[in-house]
Motif scaffolding. Structure first.
Motif, PDB file in Angstrom:
ATOM      1  N   ALA A   1       0.819  -1.213   0.000  1.00  0.00           N
ATOM      2  CA  ALA A   1       0.000   0.000   0.000  1.00  0.00           C
ATOM      3  C   ALA A   1       0.854   1.265   0.000  1.00  0.00           C
ATOM      4  CB  ALA A   1      -0.931  -0.006   1.218  1.00  0.00           C
ATOM      5  N   LEU A   2       1.950   1.242   0.762  1.00  0.00           N
ATOM      6  CA  LEU A   2       2.821   2.415   0.829  1.00  0.00           C
ATOM      7  C   LEU A   2       3.495   2.682  -0.514  1.00  0.00           C
ATOM      8  CD1 LEU A   2       4.428   1.964   4.376  1.00  0.00           C
ATOM      9  CD2 LEU A   2       2.522   3.462   3.698  1.00  0.00           C
ATOM     10  N   LYS A   3       3.749   1.633  -1.278  1.00  0.00           N
ATOM     11  CA  LYS A   3       4.314   1.819  -2.620  1.00  0.00           C
ATOM     12  C   LYS A   3       3.314   2.487  -3.561  1.00  0.00           C
ATOM     13  CE  LYS A   3       7.598  -2.023  -2.419  1.00  0.00           C
ATOM     14  NZ  LYS A   3       7.911  -3.398  -2.883  1.00  0.00           N
ATOM     15  N   LEU A   4       2.032   2.378  -3.214  1.00  0.00           N
ATOM     16  CA  LEU A   4       0.987   3.046  -3.989  1.00  0.00           C
ATOM     17  C   LEU A   4       0.719   4.453  -3.460  1.00  0.00           C
ATOM     18  CD1 LEU A   4      -1.618   0.122  -4.301  1.00  0.00           C
ATOM     19  CD2 LEU A   4       0.110   0.834  -5.969  1.00  0.00           C
ATOM     20  N   ASP A   5       1.608   4.931  -2.580  1.00  0.00           N
ATOM     21  CA  ASP A   5       1.485   6.264  -1.975  1.00  0.00           C
ATOM     22  C   ASP A   5       0.237   6.407  -1.112  1.00  0.00           C
ATOM     23  OD1 ASP A   5       3.879   7.199  -3.127  1.00  0.00           O
ATOM     24  OD2 ASP A   5       2.843   7.675  -4.994  1.00  0.00           O
ATOM     25  N   ALA A   6      -0.188   5.314  -0.505  1.00  0.00           N
ATOM     26  CA  ALA A   6      -1.322   5.398   0.417  1.00  0.00           C
ATOM     27  C   ALA A   6      -0.911   6.137   1.677  1.00  0.00           C
ATOM     28  CB  ALA A   6      -1.803   3.996   0.770  1.00  0.00           C
ATOM     29  N   ASP A   7      -1.845   6.881   2.232  1.00  0.00           N
ATOM     30  CA  ASP A   7      -1.603   7.537   3.516  1.00  0.00           C
ATOM     31  C   ASP A   7      -1.830   6.562   4.668  1.00  0.00           C
ATOM     32  OD1 ASP A   7      -1.167  10.477   2.802  1.00  0.00           O
ATOM     33  OD2 ASP A   7      -3.032  10.034   1.737  1.00  0.00           O
ATOM     34  N   TYR A   8      -2.795   5.668   4.466  1.00  0.00           N
ATOM     35  CA  TYR A   8      -3.132   4.691   5.497  1.00  0.00           C
ATOM     36  C   TYR A   8      -3.579   3.378   4.855  1.00  0.00           C
ATOM     37  CZ  TYR A   8      -3.517   8.833   8.509  1.00  0.00           C
ATOM     38  OH  TYR A   8      -3.269   9.995   9.183  1.00  0.00           O
ATOM     39  N   ILE A   9      -3.509   2.307   5.647  1.00  0.00           N
ATOM     40  CA  ILE A   9      -4.247   1.093   5.323  1.00  0.00           C
ATOM     41  C   ILE A   9      -5.394   1.002   6.322  1.00  0.00           C
ATOM     42  CG2 ILE A   9      -2.265  -0.122   4.353  1.00  0.00           C
ATOM     43  CD1 ILE A   9      -2.197  -1.803   6.992  1.00  0.00           C
ATOM     44  N   ALA A  10      -6.385   0.207   5.991  1.00  0.00           N
ATOM     45  CA  ALA A  10      -7.510  -0.005   6.903  1.00  0.00           C
ATOM     46  C   ALA A  10      -7.903  -1.473   6.870  1.00  0.00           C
ATOM     47  CB  ALA A  10      -8.699   0.870   6.511  1.00  0.00           C
ATOM     48  N   MET A  11      -8.391  -1.961   7.991  1.00  0.00           N
ATOM     49  CA  MET A  11      -8.840  -3.349   8.121  1.00  0.00           C
ATOM     50  C   MET A  11     -10.147  -3.377   8.918  1.00  0.00           C
ATOM     51  SD  MET A  11      -6.563  -5.377   6.653  1.00  0.00           S
ATOM     52  CE  MET A  11      -4.896  -5.166   5.994  1.00  0.00           C
ATOM     53  N   GLY A  12     -10.939  -4.405   8.665  1.00  0.00           N
ATOM     54  CA  GLY A  12     -12.214  -4.531   9.358  1.00  0.00           C
ATOM     55  C   GLY A  12     -12.113  -5.294  10.661  1.00  0.00           C
ATOM     56  N   HIS A  13     -11.107  -4.975  11.462  1.00  0.00           N
ATOM     57  CA  HIS A  13     -10.937  -5.618  12.763  1.00  0.00           C
ATOM     58  C   HIS A  13     -11.641  -4.815  13.854  1.00  0.00           C
ATOM     59  CE1 HIS A  13      -7.448  -7.463  10.685  1.00  0.00           C
ATOM     60  NE2 HIS A  13      -7.644  -8.464  11.513  1.00  0.00           N
ATOM     61  N   TYR A  14     -12.080  -5.516  14.879  1.00  0.00           N
ATOM     62  CA  TYR A  14     -12.645  -4.862  16.064  1.00  0.00           C
ATOM     63  C   TYR A  14     -11.500  -4.529  17.013  1.00  0.00           C
ATOM     64  CZ  TYR A  14     -17.234  -6.065  14.303  1.00  0.00           C
ATOM     65  OH  TYR A  14     -18.359  -6.144  13.508  1.00  0.00           O
ATOM     66  N   ALA A  15     -10.896  -3.381  16.761  1.00  0.00           N
ATOM     67  CA  ALA A  15      -9.755  -2.902  17.546  1.00  0.00           C
ATOM     68  C   ALA A  15      -9.647  -1.404  17.301  1.00  0.00           C
ATOM     69  CB  ALA A  15      -8.469  -3.608  17.116  1.00  0.00           C
ATOM     70  N   ARG A  16      -8.836  -0.742  18.124  1.00  0.00           N
ATOM     71  CA  ARG A  16      -8.645   0.707  17.974  1.00  0.00           C
ATOM     72  C   ARG A  16      -7.171   1.071  18.122  1.00  0.00           C
ATOM     73  NH1 ARG A  16     -12.328   2.807  22.687  1.00  0.00           N
ATOM     74  NH2 ARG A  16     -11.652   0.822  23.574  1.00  0.00           N
ATOM     75  N   VAL A  17      -6.799   2.191  17.545  1.00  0.00           N
ATOM     76  CA  VAL A  17      -5.444   2.721  17.685  1.00  0.00           C
ATOM     77  C   VAL A  17      -5.537   4.078  18.370  1.00  0.00           C
ATOM     78  CG1 VAL A  17      -3.351   3.484  16.501  1.00  0.00           C
ATOM     79  CG2 VAL A  17      -4.670   1.560  15.585  1.00  0.00           C
ATOM     80  N   GLU A  18      -4.671   4.302  19.339  1.00  0.00           N
ATOM     81  CA  GLU A  18      -4.623   5.593  20.032  1.00  0.00           C
ATOM     82  C   GLU A  18      -3.187   6.107  20.028  1.00  0.00           C
ATOM     83  OE1 GLU A  18      -4.811   6.945  24.641  1.00  0.00           O
ATOM     84  OE2 GLU A  18      -6.608   5.914  23.907  1.00  0.00           O
ATOM     85  N   GLU A  19      -3.025   7.362  19.654  1.00  0.00           N
ATOM     86  CA  GLU A  19      -1.688   7.966  19.658  1.00  0.00           C
ATOM     87  C   GLU A  19      -1.513   8.822  20.898  1.00  0.00           C
ATOM     88  OE1 GLU A  19       1.220  10.929  17.012  1.00  0.00           O
ATOM     89  OE2 GLU A  19      -0.869  10.609  16.404  1.00  0.00           O
ATOM     90  N   LYS A  20      -0.391   8.637  21.589  1.00  0.00           N
ATOM     91  CA  LYS A  20      -0.036   9.467  22.740  1.00  0.00           C
ATOM     92  C   LYS A  20       1.461   9.721  22.699  1.00  0.00           C
ATOM     93  CE  LYS A  20      -1.780   6.787  26.024  1.00  0.00           C
ATOM     94  NZ  LYS A  20      -2.242   6.302  27.362  1.00  0.00           N
ATOM     95  N   ASN A  21       1.833  10.981  22.625  1.00  0.00           N
ATOM     96  CA  ASN A  21       3.254  11.368  22.636  1.00  0.00           C
ATOM     97  C   ASN A  21       4.076  10.621  21.580  1.00  0.00           C
ATOM     98  OD1 ASN A  21       2.789  13.081  24.895  1.00  0.00           O
ATOM     99  ND2 ASN A  21       2.928  11.285  26.254  1.00  0.00           N
ATOM    100  N   ASN A  22       3.498  10.531  20.374  1.00  0.00           N
ATOM    101  CA  ASN A  22       4.156   9.881  19.231  1.00  0.00           C
ATOM    102  C   ASN A  22       4.308   8.372  19.386  1.00  0.00           C
ATOM    103  OD1 ASN A  22       4.562  12.271  17.695  1.00  0.00           O
ATOM    104  ND2 ASN A  22       6.295  12.792  19.020  1.00  0.00           N
ATOM    105  N   ASP A  23       3.640   7.797  20.385  1.00  0.00           N
ATOM    106  CA  ASP A  23       3.567   6.348  20.501  1.00  0.00           C
ATOM    107  C   ASP A  23       2.161   5.919  20.094  1.00  0.00           C
ATOM    108  OD1 ASP A  23       6.152   5.727  21.406  1.00  0.00           O
ATOM    109  OD2 ASP A  23       5.624   6.230  23.478  1.00  0.00           O
ATOM    110  N   PHE A  24       2.080   4.755  19.457  1.00  0.00           N
ATOM    111  CA  PHE A  24       0.791   4.256  18.988  1.00  0.00           C
ATOM    112  C   PHE A  24       0.404   3.019  19.789  1.00  0.00           C
ATOM    113  CE2 PHE A  24       2.475   6.878  15.705  1.00  0.00           C
ATOM    114  CZ  PHE A  24       1.366   7.532  15.183  1.00  0.00           C
ATOM    115  N   TYR A  25      -0.756   3.119  20.451  1.00  0.00           N
ATOM    116  CA  TYR A  25      -1.235   2.069  21.339  1.00  0.00           C
ATOM    117  C   TYR A  25      -2.361   1.295  20.666  1.00  0.00           C
ATOM    118  CZ  TYR A  25       1.286   4.495  25.073  1.00  0.00           C
ATOM    119  OH  TYR A  25       2.255   5.073  25.845  1.00  0.00           O
ATOM    120  N   LEU A  26      -2.388  -0.012  20.930  1.00  0.00           N
ATOM    121  CA  LEU A  26      -3.462  -0.865  20.434  1.00  0.00           C
ATOM    122  C   LEU A  26      -4.478  -1.065  21.544  1.00  0.00           C
ATOM    123  CD1 LEU A  26      -4.570  -2.780  18.192  1.00  0.00           C
ATOM    124  CD2 LEU A  26      -3.177  -4.595  19.235  1.00  0.00           C
TER     125      LEU A  26
END
Length: 370
Positions: free
Chosen positions: A112-137
């Motif tokens: 996806a990154l080779k296609l210049d995508a900004d993000y990928i997305a998946m249909g999982h039941y989960a969340r991402v949270e960013e805090k102080n440049n760290d990414f939490y699951l």
């Protein structure tokens, strides 16, 4: 200009609704169907073709581009080979966890990154949270569908580029959205079983790739043979069904209590509270931490040793060889070598390790997993 998102579409309702949500949020969405496995099921039907047809119907109805990308070689090399090797060792692997680590959030992400995508997305039941440049699951809001167990070996690069569109809604709401948009997958049942095997006969599938031979089933209390197994690869700790020894003993159900690969023996214990089925701690190898930095040890947290298990309070220690020792606050049944022990701090998934060795409640049962 709209951000570009490459969405993994499986042909199921979760990824279909993810496409709807992303488009409604203003993203430039392209759906990609990952072709990881090419084989017909027990009825001679190629489920990959059926699933792709559903992707096409959904994408056409909501007006997004879509196509197929073939990851069969990567899947064989990184997931299926691992799967077979684990069974050869007498262990019970979790290929879904490895598929996420190696394919969906690595090979797919790189593509996806080779296609210049900004993000990928998946249909999982989960969340991402960013805090102080760290990414939490974080766990999905729908606790009954939370899939962080399977995502417990996903690192910072992937999480920084991942969107989980349905992570903060309930499954019932996902179905509602699908019906509101007349999606072809609105009433499609959820898939079950191992990612690439699906709902086919699991034992027949294993026999196709691995040599198995019959052996003795031994009662651990009498040390006597009470049956014959069909190959040690077909049995896992805690297993009750399919043992073929009903009616023997006191009438209580039998459970797999251990396996000896060298001697080709399956050990069984009678009664679901038999102490041989329980352990008090485990050793885990290949630890992986979501933040990609070790926590402070000893770590007090909770753990799951299989999907859908309730959280169990544990203490985690780092050993000199890099492995982890995980001590449970109370005895736990059917912890299984080859499976994944996943660690949590409340709603945050911390990481995981692969279960290697077990410490039984009673030392006399230490021989059970050799």
């Amino acid at each position: 200009m709209a951000k570009k998102v490459i969405l993994g579409m499986s042909g199921g309702v979760d990824s279909s609704v993810s496409a709807v949500i992303l488009k409604d949020q203003g993203y430039d969405v392209t759906g990609i169907f990952m072709k990881n496995w090419d084989e017909k099921d027990d009825e001679g039907i190629c489920t990959a073709k059926e699933d792709y047809d559903d992707v096409r119907k959904v994408a056409d109805s909501i007006g997004i581009d879509y196509y197929t990308v073939n990851f069969e070689k990567q899947y064989w090399d990184q997931v299926f080979t691992y799967f077979l090797d684990e069974y050869k060792k007498g262990r019970t692997p979790n290929p879904d966890v490895m598929c996420n680590q190696e394919i969906k959030f690595k090979a797919f992400l790189d593509y996806a990154l080779k296609l210049d995508a900004d993000y990928i997305a998946m249909g999982h039941y989960a969340r991402v949270e960013e805090k102080n440049n760290d990414f939490y699951l974080k766990r999905g809001v729908d606790n009954s569908k939370d899939q962080t167990y399977f995502l417990s070996r996903i690192g910072q690069k992937a999480l920084s580029k991942t969107i989980f569109p349905i992570g903060d809604i309930e499954k019932s709401k996902v179905r509602e959205i699908a019906k509101e948009h007349n999606l072809a997958t609105a009433l499609k049942k959820d898939s079950t079983g191992v990612c690439f095997i699906g709902e086919r006969n699991f034992d027949k599938f294993l026999d196709k790739y691995l040599l198995s031979k019959k052996g003795d089933i031994i009662d651990i209390d009498s040390n006597k043979k009470i049956g014959t197994h069909n190959g040690i690869i077909h049995y896992t700790l805690g297993q009750r069904k399919g043992l073929g020894i009903g009616g023997v003993g006191n009438g209580k159900p039998w459970f797999v209590a251990g396996k000896n690969l060298k001697e080709n023996i399956v050990y069984v214990a009678q009664g679901e509270e038999h102490e041989a089925l329980f352990t008090k701690s485990m050793i885990g190898e290949n630890p992986f931490w979501i933040l990609e930095k070790e926590p402070i040890f000893p770590l007090k947290c909770t753990a799951k040793f299989r999907y859908r298990q309730s959280d169990i309070p544990v203490s985690v220690y780092k050993l000199d060889n890099g492995n982890l020792k995980v001590e449970y606050d109370f005895k736990v049944k059917a912890v299984t070598p080859g499976q994944v022990a996943v660690f949590y701090d409340e709603e945050y998934c911390l990481g995981s390790c692969i279960i290697k060795d077990l410490e039984p409640l009673n030392d006399k049962y230490r021989y059970l997993n050799m």
